[in-house]
Design a protein around this motif. Structure first.
Motif, short mmCIF file in Angstrom:
data_model
loop_
_atom_site.label_atom_id
_atom_site.label_comp_id
_atom_site.label_asym_id
_atom_site.label_seq_id
_atom_site.Cartn_x
_atom_site.Cartn_y
_atom_site.Cartn_z
N TRP A 18 0.85 -1.24 -0.11
CA TRP A 18 0.08 0.09 0.08
C TRP A 18 0.78 1.32 0.01
O TRP A 18 0.79 2.12 -0.80
CB TRP A 18 -0.65 -0.06 1.19
N ASN A 19 1.83 1.18 0.91
CA ASN A 19 2.47 2.41 0.67
C ASN A 19 3.66 2.65 -0.35
O ASN A 19 3.89 3.93 -0.71
CB ASN A 19 3.79 2.20 2.10
N LEU A 20 4.07 1.44 -0.95
CA LEU A 20 4.87 1.65 -2.17
C LEU A 20 3.95 2.11 -3.25
O LEU A 20 4.56 2.99 -4.12
CB LEU A 20 5.50 0.29 -2.53
N PHE A 21 2.71 1.78 -3.41
CA PHE A 21 1.77 2.33 -4.35
C PHE A 21 1.52 3.64 -4.24
O PHE A 21 1.60 4.29 -5.02
CB PHE A 21 0.27 1.59 -4.29
N TRP A 22 1.31 4.08 -3.04
CA TRP A 22 0.96 5.67 -2.73
C TRP A 22 2.39 6.61 -2.93
O TRP A 22 2.25 7.48 -3.20
CB TRP A 22 0.23 5.74 -1.28
N MET A 23 3.52 5.72 -2.77
CA MET A 23 4.72 6.65 -3.02
C MET A 23 4.75 7.03 -4.46
O MET A 23 5.08 8.14 -5.03
CB MET A 23 5.96 5.87 -2.40
N ALA A 24 4.30 6.08 -5.17
CA ALA A 24 4.47 6.30 -6.86
C ALA A 24 3.38 7.16 -7.16
O ALA A 24 3.44 8.21 -8.17
CB ALA A 24 4.66 4.81 -7.50
N ALA A 25 2.31 6.79 -6.46
CA ALA A 25 0.99 7.61 -7.11
C ALA A 25 1.38 9.13 -6.59
O ALA A 25 0.74 10.06 -7.32
CB ALA A 25 -0.21 7.15 -6.06
N THR A 26 2.07 9.32 -5.45
CA THR A 26 2.29 10.87 -5.06
C THR A 26 3.02 11.36 -6.20
O THR A 26 2.90 12.72 -6.50
CB THR A 26 2.87 10.74 -3.58
N ALA A 27 4.14 10.77 -6.47
CA ALA A 27 4.89 11.21 -7.23
C ALA A 27 4.04 11.63 -8.88
O ALA A 27 4.40 12.81 -9.20
CB ALA A 27 6.05 10.25 -7.90
N ALA A 28 3.30 10.82 -8.96
CA ALA A 28 2.43 11.05 -10.36
C ALA A 28 1.60 12.31 -10.13
O ALA A 28 1.41 13.02 -11.19
CB ALA A 28 1.57 9.98 -10.67
N ILE A 29 0.94 12.10 -8.95
CA ILE A 29 -0.09 13.11 -8.96
C ILE A 29 0.47 14.89 -8.57
O ILE A 29 0.22 15.80 -9.22
CB ILE A 29 -0.77 13.08 -7.44
N LEU A 30 1.92 14.62 -8.03
CA LEU A 30 2.58 16.03 -7.89
C LEU A 30 3.21 16.37 -9.30
O LEU A 30 3.03 17.53 -9.77
CB LEU A 30 3.74 15.73 -7.05
N ALA A 31 3.41 15.42 -10.18
CA ALA A 31 3.79 16.04 -11.67
C ALA A 31 2.48 16.53 -12.20
O ALA A 31 2.81 17.51 -13.03
CB ALA A 31 4.24 14.67 -12.41
N ILE A 32 1.33 16.01 -11.88
CA ILE A 32 0.11 16.52 -12.75
C ILE A 32 -0.19 17.89 -12.30
O ILE A 32 -0.53 18.73 -12.82
CB ILE A 32 -1.06 15.55 -12.33
N ILE A 33 0.08 17.98 -10.81
CA ILE A 33 -0.33 19.31 -10.13
C ILE A 33 0.76 20.46 -10.79
O ILE A 33 0.26 21.33 -11.12
CB ILE A 33 -0.12 19.14 -8.49
N TYR A 34 1.94 19.84 -10.80
CA TYR A 34 3.02 20.77 -11.70
C TYR A 34 2.62 21.46 -12.82
O TYR A 34 2.57 22.52 -13.54
CB TYR A 34 4.34 20.16 -11.56
N CYS A 35 1.83 20.25 -13.70
CA CYS A 35 1.45 20.40 -15.13
C CYS A 35 0.34 21.55 -15.26
O CYS A 35 0.20 22.16 -16.19
CB CYS A 35 1.36 19.44 -15.80
N LEU A 36 -0.46 21.44 -14.14
CA LEU A 36 -1.84 22.24 -13.87
C LEU A 36 -1.29 23.68 -13.50
O LEU A 36 -2.27 24.58 -13.52
CB LEU A 36 -2.84 21.67 -13.14
N ASP A 37 -0.23 23.93 -12.99
CA ASP A 37 0.06 25.17 -12.27
C ASP A 37 0.29 26.10 -13.29
O ASP A 37 1.37 25.66 -14.02
CB ASP A 37 1.28 25.09 -11.35
N SER A 38 -0.17 27.24 -13.43
CA SER A 38 -0.10 28.20 -14.33
C SER A 38 0.64 29.37 -13.96
O SER A 38 1.17 30.35 -14.77
CB SER A 38 -1.43 28.64 -14.85
N ARG A 39 1.18 29.25 -12.52
CA ARG A 39 1.79 30.74 -12.20
C ARG A 39 3.25 30.63 -12.79
O ARG A 39 3.63 31.92 -13.06
CB ARG A 39 1.89 30.48 -10.57
N ASP A 40 3.80 29.71 -13.05
CA ASP A 40 5.07 29.55 -13.71
C ASP A 40 5.06 30.16 -15.01
O ASP A 40 5.97 30.88 -15.53
CB ASP A 40 5.67 28.00 -13.60
N GLU A 41 4.10 29.93 -15.62
CA GLU A 41 3.83 30.29 -17.08
C GLU A 41 3.71 31.96 -17.12
O GLU A 41 4.40 32.57 -17.85
CB GLU A 41 2.75 29.77 -18.04
#
Length: 72
Positions: free
Chosen positions: A37-60
């Motif tokens: 469970w923890n290994l799955f959520w570690m990988a899922a956290t990285a993927a979710i943070l990558a999605i949040i980074y792509c959605l963040d428009s403040r950098d643009e």
């Protein structure tokens, strides 16, 4: 903005909800359920943070402001 907040809350909820599910579960892939469970959520956290980074428009917006200031 609300989508980013909801996405950011998912790993927290996922990681801390696994303990209640792991009470009487068998081994998965030869490992205890909570470890999987923890290994799955570690990988899922990285993927979710990558999605949040792509959605963040403040950098643009910051980059476009820098270009506009450099052009003046």
């Amino acid at each position: 903005m609300k989508l980013r907040i909801l996405l950011a809350a998912l790993p927290f909820i996922g990681l801390y909800s696994g303990g209640s599910l792991a009470a009487h579960t068998p081994l998965l892939f030869g490992m205890p359920f909570l470890l999987v469970w923890n290994l799955f959520w570690m990988a899922a956290t990285a993927a979710i943070l990558a999605i949040i980074y792509c959605l963040d428009s403040r950098d643009e917006a910051a980059r476009s402001n820098q270009r506009a200031e450099a052009g003046q």
